[in-house]
Write a protein that holds these residues in place. Structure first.
Motif, short mmCIF file in Angstrom:
data_model
loop_
_atom_site.label_atom_id
_atom_site.label_comp_id
_atom_site.label_asym_id
_atom_site.label_seq_id
_atom_site.Cartn_x
_atom_site.Cartn_y
_atom_site.Cartn_z
N LYS A 4 15.88 0.72 68.61
CA LYS A 4 16.80 0.05 69.51
C LYS A 4 16.23 -0.58 70.74
CE LYS A 4 20.66 1.36 72.47
NZ LYS A 4 21.04 2.29 73.42
N LEU A 5 16.46 -1.76 70.94
CA LEU A 5 16.21 -2.77 71.92
C LEU A 5 16.83 -2.22 73.43
CD1 LEU A 5 15.76 -6.30 70.47
CD2 LEU A 5 13.86 -4.42 70.72
N TRP A 30 4.48 6.37 73.29
CA TRP A 30 4.52 5.21 73.62
C TRP A 30 4.61 3.98 72.77
CZ3 TRP A 30 1.23 0.91 73.03
CH2 TRP A 30 0.06 1.18 72.27
N MET A 31 4.06 4.03 71.56
CA MET A 31 4.49 3.39 70.42
C MET A 31 5.69 2.78 70.32
SD MET A 31 1.13 3.23 67.82
CE MET A 31 -0.28 2.52 68.08
N GLY A 32 6.47 3.83 70.29
CA GLY A 32 8.01 3.81 70.18
C GLY A 32 8.75 3.06 71.52
N LEU A 35 8.48 -0.84 71.74
CA LEU A 35 8.96 -1.37 70.60
C LEU A 35 10.71 -1.77 71.13
CD1 LEU A 35 7.70 -0.35 67.11
CD2 LEU A 35 7.20 -2.38 68.19
N THR A 36 10.87 -1.14 72.37
CA THR A 36 12.14 -1.21 72.83
C THR A 36 12.28 -2.73 73.54
OG1 THR A 36 11.56 -0.20 74.82
CG2 THR A 36 12.56 1.26 73.15
N LEU A 75 0.15 -5.00 72.79
CA LEU A 75 -1.02 -4.07 72.65
C LEU A 75 -0.48 -2.94 71.48
CD1 LEU A 75 -2.04 -3.04 76.18
CD2 LEU A 75 -3.40 -4.13 74.18
N GLN A 76 0.99 -2.58 71.38
CA GLN A 76 1.44 -1.73 70.26
C GLN A 76 1.25 -2.57 68.99
OE1 GLN A 76 3.73 -2.06 67.96
NE2 GLN A 76 3.88 -0.16 67.39
#
Length: 110
Positions: A4-5, A30-32, A35-36, A75-76
């Motif tokens: 979800k953005l 942090w990776m999740g 991606l928001t 970076l992700q």
């Protein structure tokens, strides 16, 4: 899994990974969060997103919240595509998260 953005104005400080809290699965958290925001869409294309990341990493203290989040997104993607060779304790990620948290705490949501 669909991510979800989350626009800047809807960020909740409690849901932004805290790089000083090692109690959770920090890497996945942090990776999740990264991606928001989709930096490719925000910046218009991947090339501009990479340029934004480079600019932010050179001068992170003068970056906006949006620029910081775009840099974290790029970076992700780097970590995702270079795993298992990426550094799970990447200092750039830690610095970006601290700055993102500080801006949200101060209400600097641009």
């Amino acid at each position: 899994m669909k991510i979800k953005l989350i626009p800047n104005e809807n960020l909740d400080l409690e849901k932004i990974p805290n790089p000083e809290d090692k109690s959770s699965d920090y890497q996945e958290t942090w990776m999740g969060f990264a991606l928001t925001m989709n930096a490719y869409e925000v910046c218009g294309d991947s090339e501009t997103a990479f340029e934004t990341r480079s600019k932010v990493l050179k001068d992170p203290l003068n970056a906006s919240l949006t620029e910081l989040r775009c840099a974290l997104f790029v970076l992700q993607r780097h970590h995702r595509w270079n795993s298992p060779y990426s550094d799970p304790e990447d200092k750039r990620v830690i610095e970006l998260l601290k700055l993102i948290r500080a801006k949200v705490k101060k209400g600097e949501l641009e």
